[in-house]
Motif scaffolding. Structure first.
Motif, PDB file in Angstrom:
ATOM      1  N   GLN A   1       0.842  -1.197   0.000  1.00  0.00           N
ATOM      2  CA  GLN A   1       0.000   0.000   0.000  1.00  0.00           C
ATOM      3  C   GLN A   1       0.875   1.244   0.000  1.00  0.00           C
ATOM      4  O   GLN A   1       1.920   1.302   0.659  1.00  0.00           O
TER       5      GLN A   1
ATOM      6  N   ASN B   1      -3.853   4.265   0.689  1.00  0.00           N
ATOM      7  CA  ASN B   1      -4.060   3.341  -0.433  1.00  0.00           C
ATOM      8  C   ASN B   1      -4.313   4.119  -1.730  1.00  0.00           C
ATOM      9  O   ASN B   1      -5.365   3.996  -2.373  1.00  0.00           O
TER      10      ASN B   1
ATOM     11  N   ASN C   1      -5.379   2.286  -4.754  1.00  0.00           N
ATOM     12  CA  ASN C   1      -6.618   1.527  -4.525  1.00  0.00           C
ATOM     13  C   ASN C   1      -6.408   0.021  -4.721  1.00  0.00           C
ATOM     14  O   ASN C   1      -7.189  -0.662  -5.379  1.00  0.00           O
ATOM     15  N   HIS C   2      -5.349  -0.500  -4.103  1.00  0.00           N
ATOM     16  CA  HIS C   2      -5.088  -1.934  -4.198  1.00  0.00           C
ATOM     17  C   HIS C   2      -6.038  -2.707  -3.285  1.00  0.00           C
ATOM     18  O   HIS C   2      -6.245  -2.343  -2.131  1.00  0.00           O
ATOM     19  N   GLN C   3      -6.621  -3.773  -3.802  1.00  0.00           N
ATOM     20  CA  GLN C   3      -7.557  -4.594  -3.031  1.00  0.00           C
ATOM     21  C   GLN C   3      -6.759  -5.640  -2.237  1.00  0.00           C
ATOM     22  O   GLN C   3      -6.566  -6.772  -2.672  1.00  0.00           O
ATOM     23  N   ASN C   4      -6.296  -5.250  -1.068  1.00  0.00           N
ATOM     24  CA  ASN C   4      -5.494  -6.144  -0.244  1.00  0.00           C
ATOM     25  C   ASN C   4      -6.375  -7.181   0.451  1.00  0.00           C
ATOM     26  O   ASN C   4      -7.314  -6.816   1.170  1.00  0.00           O
TER      27      ASN C   4
ATOM     28  N   TYR D   1     -11.626 -13.913  -1.235  1.00  0.00           N
ATOM     29  CA  TYR D   1     -10.958 -13.016  -0.300  1.00  0.00           C
ATOM     30  C   TYR D   1     -11.885 -11.883   0.130  1.00  0.00           C
ATOM     31  O   TYR D   1     -12.716 -11.404  -0.653  1.00  0.00           O
TER      32      TYR D   1
ATOM     33  N   SER E   1     -11.617  -8.114   1.001  1.00  0.00           N
ATOM     34  CA  SER E   1     -10.646  -7.042   0.769  1.00  0.00           C
ATOM     35  C   SER E   1     -10.659  -6.030   1.901  1.00  0.00           C
ATOM     36  O   SER E   1     -11.668  -5.842   2.587  1.00  0.00           O
TER      37      SER E   1
ATOM     38  N   PRO F   1     -10.443   0.424   0.755  1.00  0.00           N
ATOM     39  CA  PRO F   1     -10.123   1.008  -0.555  1.00  0.00           C
ATOM     40  C   PRO F   1      -9.366   2.320  -0.352  1.00  0.00           C
ATOM     41  O   PRO F   1      -8.928   2.633   0.756  1.00  0.00           O
TER      42      PRO F   1
END
Length: 817
Positions: A756, A780, A783-786, A801, A803, A806
């Motif tokens: 992130q 973030n 805007n990575h969907q961790n 998963y 997430s 955002p």
């Protein structure tokens, strides 16, 4: 121009911060040439900002002119601070008679090879100023006396007083015997006047100016700790400190020496003490002082700053998308009493609920929190002070599912309420030049109320705590610290919950039948300790300690020996140091673990043995590298149904490359490589702990472009959290649902890598009597969907998963008077 000059601040000397520092000021100058207002462009901390402002207010300039008229002006002005040189004084005496020796010659050779000479006065005294700090060799000679020498370490801003006693030179007698009968060796006495270094050999301290500007933390103090080596990434909205693979409850937290139950408001959005009220945060990942006990993980001691005592009224107000805060401080006229009043209240409950409803989420939420701090302080001369502090926190959250279904996993609502308050009194007195007394006492209340429909947990505690310490200088290089601390805590407890399931055991079995208990009782913790600070030779520091703790719930005593070592290999800058430590730490079982219904009887304290080695290397006055290797042996861990049969281990390395803040830049790179394992019972194999994160990399950089503009960024790359995989199990015809079957071992799988980028932009406008700042803190950015968890379909044959957060921007305004 009239310039009385500026003095190196006492606070920096007290904190043993010796470096060349430049403070840039924005000066508002009136038509007469006098300074109306001085504002620091980039705070430096350690008292430099206050010293620069105080000196600037005494400046008088030639007035600026336009069209032959004096006019006001606004300019930049710089103050350069250089550490004051040491002062070396002494006295030369006859060893047995104690009479002064004059004349005597003193030669001092400093670390740069330069020699300084002087002569004793009639009373045997001598003084040398403006000598270089670091290792120093002193030679004294006088006619008719044996010469004497001494080696000392001189520290900037401190006075070292050396008393040298000389023997008369022996003259041969007629029979070959010496004319003097004394055989005693020469005697010397050294007294150093100045602040001694802290007893803890290894600690990490963040400056308040850095804390407020770290991207991704919204300027919050305690959230900044999550960027240091050894601290794992907590889950989203999980206000926890996970230190070196230990459970969050294993890390103890204090506010000026008084224990507090929590450090974060709900979800970890902010800490319970606002950054504006902080003096410092001392973070010890392990091997901390014997003055602290009852914890086997890390330790955090939050220091709340004293009110400003310049006689003026100061204030601060801030508003962002999360909360609003206010602070006022000053001096009560004609009393000498300073005060500080601060408060904060979240307000996202006013907009988050409607946003979720409009989005059709089906779940409405109303989280809110507030905290408060009130302080009064009175100094009694320069050696004694009394401070009263009232502070507390209150959190509430309610989540309602407006469209619950009939499935087994549906819920109708969750409600939580957590609060605490403390009234603390602290008295400090420097009784003599070698004896100090510190006493802290506090009373308060802790409350927790959590409800899940018909299930719930309610507890109230009324802790009364106190600690006292006497610090005595025994000789020149030895100081003894002796102290006691205690906590007496009556409590009420009511629980209606299923018994906790071990890792890997699926839901839906007989363990899920709710149990209920109501208990009232008292807990007593008593501790005493001694700790010695020994400096046997130049650069070496040995800190042995011993702590003895009593716990009423186990009716037992725990003995905790500890040892810390530190060797400075160089003098001055760049500094090189080696460090090592080992110690035993005990943590008493909690109220639930000793409860007759939910816990077990006959428990002992959990135990952890810490080992640390490392080194520190400076690369100039601003750049420093710190490397540590650690190992924690865990045993006597409370294990469900198995007493103290649990065990485990945590080991790894930590790296911190840091650029200490100047007027333009600060930043660091922190990396931790570690492994955390647990074994519930001796017959079971070791498995990963749920708090294991193999790799944690954090990079932070913040740059001041001038004219009030600053840009910063934080990037994190972290191993995914471990979890226990679940597969399809048996069909339960009673409930009409499938039961889960879990794989072995527990936490045998891991979520994907977390990464992130967070960015923060600040702009500050400076006016005649106040300052306005605006900022945007974006978490973030790309805007990575961790992945933060796993969810399954109805029969556990498919998974996906869950997430994390955002992209999350936060806007804020801040005014300071």
């Amino acid at each position: 121009m009239t310039d009385p000059g500026v003095k190196y601040p006492d606070q920096a000397l007290k904190e043993r911060f010796f470096a060349e520092v430049t403070v840039v000021l924005i000066l508002e100058i009136d038509a007469s040439g006098a300074v109306r207002k001085a504002t620091v462009e980039a705070p430096q901390g350690h008292g430099f900002d206050e010293a620069a402002v105080a000196a600037a207010e005494k400046l008088v300039f030639e007035p600026a002119r336009r069209n032959d008229k004096n006019i006001p002006a606004r300019i930049k002005f710089r103050y350069a601070f250089v550490p004051p040189p040491p002062k070396l004084t002494g006295r030369v005496e006859h060893q047995t008679a104690g009479s002064p020796i004059a004349p005597a010659s003193i030669t001092v050779r400093t670390a740069d090879g330069a020699e300084h000479t002087t002569q004793t006065a009639a009373d045997g005294s001598w003084t040398l100023e403006n000598v270089m700090g670091g290792p120093t060799h002193i030679v004294v000679s006088a006619p008719g006396y044996e010469p004497q020498s001494a080696d000392e370490e001189l520290t900037p801003g401190e006075e070292t007083h050396v008393v040298l006693r000389l023997l008369p030179r022996k003259a041969p007698a007629e029979n070959g015997a010496a004319s003097e009968s004394e055989d005693e060796p020469p005697v010397q006495e050294i007294v150093v006047r100045g602040e001694r270094p802290p007893r803890e050999v290894t600690k990490r301290t963040l400056k308040r100016e850095e804390i407020a500007l770290i991207p991704g933390t919204n300027g919050d103090a305690l959230r900044s700790l999550q960027n240091l080596p050894g601290v794992a990434r907590p889950p989203p909205f999980g206000g926890q400190l996970i230190v070196r693979g230990s459970a969050p409850q294993d890390t103890t937290t204090y506010v000026d020496g008084t224990p507090v139950p929590i450090v974060y408001h709900f979800g970890g959005l902010s800490s319970v003490v606002p950054t504006e009220a902080l003096d410092k945060i001392n973070f010890y990942p392990s091997n901390y002082s014997a003055m602290y006990g009852r914890g086997m993980g890390g330790m955090v001691d939050v220091g709340i700053r004293d009110p400003k005592k310049d006689g003026r009224l100061h204030g601060m107000a801030q508003l962002d998308l999360i909360d609003a805060r206010l602070l006022v401080e000053g001096t009560i006229p004609k009393t000498g009493v300073t005060f500080l009043i601060a408060g904060r209240r979240s307000w996202f409950d006013g907009w988050l609920g409607p946003v979720l409803t409009a989005a059709g989420a089906g779940v409405s939420t109303a989280p809110r929190y507030y905290d408060y701090q009130v302080m009064l302080k009175k100094d009694f001369g320069q050696k004694a002070s009394l401070r009263l502090l009232f502070f507390g926190s209150d959190d509430g959250l309610e989540i309602f599912n407006e469209n619950p279904n009939a499935g087994a996993t549906s819920f109708s609502g969750i409600g939580t309420h957590t609060s605490f308050w403390r009234l603390q009194a602290r008295y400090e007195h420097k009784l003599t030049d070698s004896t100090e007394l510190k006493v802290t006492a506090a009373v308060g209340q802790d409350s927790v109320d959590i409800g899940f429909g018909a299930l719930g947990f309610t507890t109230t505690e009324l802790p009364i705590s106190g600690r006292a310490e006497v610090s005595q200088k025994v000789m020149r290089s030895v100081r003894a610290n002796v102290g006691i601390d205690m906590i007496y805590s009556p409590y009420d407890l009511h629980i209606r919950f299923p018994r906790p399931r071990p890792p890997g055991v699926p839901a839906g079995g007989p363990e899920d039948v709710p149990l209920e208990t109501t208990q009232s009782g008292k807990r007593l913790f008593g501790g005493m300790y001694t700790e010695w600070e020994i400096m046997p030779w130049r650069g070496m520091r040995i800190v042995p300690g011993l702590r003895l703790d009593y716990t009423s719930s186990t009716q037992s005593w725990d003995i905790s020996p500890r040892l810390n070592l530190r060797q400075e290999l160089t003098s001055g800058s760049p500094r090189t140091a080696l460090k090592a430590g080992a110690g035993i730490f005990y943590q008493p079982p909690g109220p639930l673990e000793t409860d007759p219904v939910f816990g077990q009887e006959g428990l002992k304290s959990n135990r952890s043995i810490h080992y640390d080695v490392g080194f520190e290397q400076e690369f100039g006055p601003r750049v420093e590298l710190s490397v540590n290797a650690f190992y924690k042996q865990l045993d006597r861990l409370v294990s469900d149904g198995a007493g103290n049969a649990g065990a485990g281990a945590v080991y790894g390395t930590e790296w911190l490359l840091r650029y200490k803040s100047d007027e333009r830049f600060f930043g660091w790179i922190a990396y931790t490589l570690s492994r955390s394992e647990r074994r519930p019972e001796p017959t079971e194999p070791s498995a990963l702990s749920q708090y294991d994160q193999t790799h944690v990399l954090t990079t932070i950089a913040s740059y001041n472009f001038g004219r009030g503009y600053r840009l910063g960024a934080r990037f994190r790359l972290v191993s995914g959290n471990p979890y226990t995989p679940t597969t399809r199990g048996a069909y339960d015809a009673t409930t009409g649902s499938f039961q889960a079957a879990t794989a072995s071992p527990p936490y045998g799988a891991r979520l994907p890598l977390f990464h992130q980028l967070d960015v923060r932009f600040d702009k500050t406008w400076t006016f005649d009597s106040w300052k306005l700042s605006a900022y945007i803190d974006i978490q973030n950015v790309y805007n990575h969907q961790n992945p933060e968890g796993i969810t399954y379909n109805y029969d556990y044959t498919q998974s996906s998963y869950v997430s994390g957060l955002p992209i999350l921007p936060s806007l804020g305004l801040r005014g300071e008077l």
